[in-house]
Design a protein around this motif. Structure first.
Motif, PDB file in Angstrom:
ATOM      1  N   SER A  39      -5.057  -0.577  -1.691  1.00  0.00           N
ATOM      2  CA  SER A  39      -5.560  -0.129  -0.402  1.00  0.00           C
ATOM      3  C   SER A  39      -4.350   0.037   0.510  1.00  0.00           C
ATOM      4  O   SER A  39      -3.486  -0.829   0.570  1.00  0.00           O
ATOM      5  N   ILE A  40      -4.275   1.159   1.198  1.00  0.00           N
ATOM      6  CA  ILE A  40      -3.143   1.456   2.064  1.00  0.00           C
ATOM      7  C   ILE A  40      -3.596   1.360   3.516  1.00  0.00           C
ATOM      8  O   ILE A  40      -4.656   1.877   3.876  1.00  0.00           O
ATOM      9  N   ARG A  41      -2.797   0.692   4.331  1.00  0.00           N
ATOM     10  CA  ARG A  41      -3.071   0.619   5.767  1.00  0.00           C
ATOM     11  C   ARG A  41      -1.897   1.243   6.514  1.00  0.00           C
ATOM     12  O   ARG A  41      -0.761   0.801   6.376  1.00  0.00           O
ATOM     13  N   LEU A  42      -2.185   2.276   7.292  1.00  0.00           N
ATOM     14  CA  LEU A  42      -1.189   2.941   8.114  1.00  0.00           C
ATOM     15  C   LEU A  42      -1.333   2.407   9.533  1.00  0.00           C
ATOM     16  O   LEU A  42      -2.371   2.593  10.162  1.00  0.00           O
ATOM     17  N   GLN A  43      -0.303   1.730  10.027  1.00  0.00           N
ATOM     18  CA  GLN A  43      -0.374   1.148  11.366  1.00  0.00           C
ATOM     19  C   GLN A  43       0.362   2.026  12.363  1.00  0.00           C
ATOM     20  O   GLN A  43       1.490   2.437  12.119  1.00  0.00           O
TER      21      GLN A  43
END
Length: 125
Positions: free
Chosen positions: A88-92
């Motif tokens: 799972s990728i989280r772009l902040q």
């Protein structure tokens, strides 16, 4: 509605079965049709200006993450995702984040490399 059930006790069982049947049908439609379609309908694109995401079947959601505001790219992998080789990728970005779920390790590496390449071009240009 309650007064109708009291006056017509014969309908009480029929009404209960109808409500349970409709709820069951709604759950089956959600699990069998809508959820797989929503998973197939998720898209993300890395462009020079930022990362575009779109998802949804009945209602669609689009999101844009400007490349210059991208702070962190996180990779998360719990036990279930690890079993299937997914991450799972989280772009902040300042004030919020965008999640991209169910991506392969290779796709994450490609996304990370594309972002690095684009940001290095911005730094040079």
């Amino acid at each position: 509605m309650a007064t109708i059930v009291i006056f017509f006790p014969v309908l009480q069982g029929t009404l209960t079965y109808a409500v349970v049947g409709l709820i069951s049908l709604a759950i089956i439609v959600e699990l069998v049709l809508l959820t797989p379609a929503a998973v197939r309908r998720f898209r993300y694109t890395v462009a020079l200006d930022g990362i575009h995401t779109s998802s949804g079947v009945l209602t669609t959601k689009t999101c844009f993450v400007p490349m210059q505001q991208l702070l962190v790219i996180e990779k998360n992998q719990g036990p279930i995702l690890r079993t299937y080789g997914l991450v799972s990728i989280r772009l902040q970005v300042p004030g919020t984040f965008v999640d991209i779920d169910g991506v392969t390790e290779d796709a994450f590496a490609v996304l990370q490399e594309e972002v690095r390449s684009i940001l290095s071009q911005h730094d040079r240009g």
